[in-house]
Motif scaffolding. Structure first.
Motif, PDB file in Angstrom:
ATOM      1  N   ALA A  91       0.833  -1.208   0.000  1.00  0.00           N
ATOM      2  CA  ALA A  91       0.000   0.000   0.000  1.00  0.00           C
ATOM      3  C   ALA A  91       0.865   1.254   0.000  1.00  0.00           C
ATOM      4  N   LEU A  92       1.920   1.252   0.795  1.00  0.00           N
ATOM      5  CA  LEU A  92       2.811   2.415   0.820  1.00  0.00           C
ATOM      6  C   LEU A  92       3.548   2.590  -0.505  1.00  0.00           C
ATOM      7  N   MET A  93       3.931   1.479  -1.134  1.00  0.00           N
ATOM      8  CA  MET A  93       4.568   1.579  -2.449  1.00  0.00           C
ATOM      9  C   MET A  93       3.579   2.139  -3.473  1.00  0.00           C
ATOM     10  N   THR A  94       2.319   1.772  -3.366  1.00  0.00           N
ATOM     11  CA  THR A  94       1.310   2.298  -4.282  1.00  0.00           C
ATOM     12  C   THR A  94       1.131   3.796  -4.068  1.00  0.00           C
ATOM     13  N   PHE A  95       1.104   4.227  -2.809  1.00  0.00           N
ATOM     14  CA  PHE A  95       1.015   5.663  -2.534  1.00  0.00           C
ATOM     15  C   PHE A  95       2.218   6.408  -3.097  1.00  0.00           C
ATOM     16  N   GLU A  96       3.399   5.850  -2.921  1.00  0.00           N
ATOM     17  CA  GLU A  96       4.620   6.560  -3.274  1.00  0.00           C
ATOM     18  C   GLU A  96       4.898   6.579  -4.772  1.00  0.00           C
ATOM     19  N   PHE A  97       4.794   5.430  -5.420  1.00  0.00           N
ATOM     20  CA  PHE A  97       5.277   5.329  -6.794  1.00  0.00           C
ATOM     21  C   PHE A  97       4.181   5.355  -7.841  1.00  0.00           C
ATOM     22  N   ALA A  98       2.972   5.341  -7.467  1.00  0.00           N
ATOM     23  CA  ALA A  98       1.885   5.323  -8.442  1.00  0.00           C
ATOM     24  C   ALA A  98       1.221   6.688  -8.491  1.00  0.00           C
ATOM     25  N   THR A  99       2.004   7.692  -8.757  1.00  0.00           N
ATOM     26  CA  THR A  99       1.452   9.036  -8.838  1.00  0.00           C
ATOM     27  C   THR A  99       1.389   9.458 -10.299  1.00  0.00           C
TER      28      THR A  99
END
Length: 149
Positions: free
Chosen positions: A63-71
Motif C-alpha cells: 500500500a505504501l509503495m502504491t502511494f509513493e510510486f503510483a502518482t
C-alpha cells in the motif's frame, strides 16, 4: 499499477530505480494473491506469511509503495481518474493490512491454525482407523483359513 507513467523529468538512474521498485511492487502483489489462495507449498516455504501479522506487514508495504510510486502528475481528466483509482486502491490495501493486523492481534490467525491442525489430526486418526480395520479383516480371514479347533 502501470509501469511507465509520465511524471516529473528524472535522471536515467532515478527513473530506473523507480521502475525497478514498481516491478517489485507487482511481484509482491502477485505473491500476496498466491498467499491469499493459501497454496500449501507456498505457505510451507514462507512461514511468516501464514501469520496474519506477516500478511499485514507485506500488504502495508504494498500500500505504501502504491502511494509513493503510483502518482500521476497532470490536470487532464485521465490523470485525475488514474490518481483517484490509485489512491482508492492504496487505501483499500491499507485497510486490508489494518484488518489483518487487528485480526493477528486478536489471535484470529492462531485460532485458524489450531482449527487446521485439529482437522489434519482428525483426518490422520480416521486414516489410521481405516488401516486398522483393514488389518483386522485380513487377520480374521487368515484365522478363518486355519479353521476352528
Amino acid at each position: 499499477m502501470a509501469l511507465i507513467v509520465s511524471g516529473p523529468v528524472l535522471s536515467f538512474k532515478e527513473e530506473s530505480r523507480v521502475q525497478i521498485l514498481r516491478v517489485y511492487g507487482i511481484g509482491i502483489a502477485l505473491l500476496l494473491i498466491l498467499v491469499e489462495t493459501e497454496f500449501p507449498w507456498l505457505l510451507d516455504k514462507m512461514r511468516v506469511l501464514e501469520n496474519w501479522i506477516g500478511r499485514a506487514s507485506v500488504q502495508g508495504l504494498l500500500a505504501l509503495m502504491t502511494f509513493e510510486f503510483a502518482t500521476s502528475l497532470g490536470d487532464s481528466d485521465f490523470d485525475k481518474s488514474i490518481r483517484l483509482y490509485r489512491q482508492v486502491a492504496a487505501y483499500c490495501m491499507l485497510g486490508c493490512a489494518g484488518l489483518y493486523a487487528l485480526g493477528g492481534c486478536l489471535c484470529l490467525g492462531v485460532l485458524r491454525s489450531v482449527r487446521y491442525r485439529w482437522r489434519a489430526e482428525r483426518l490422520r486418526v480416521e486414516r489410521d482407523l481405516e488401516q486398522l480395520e483393514r488389518q483386522q479383516d485380513e487377520l480374521k480371514a487368515i484365522l478363518e483359513g486355519y479353521g476352528k479347533d
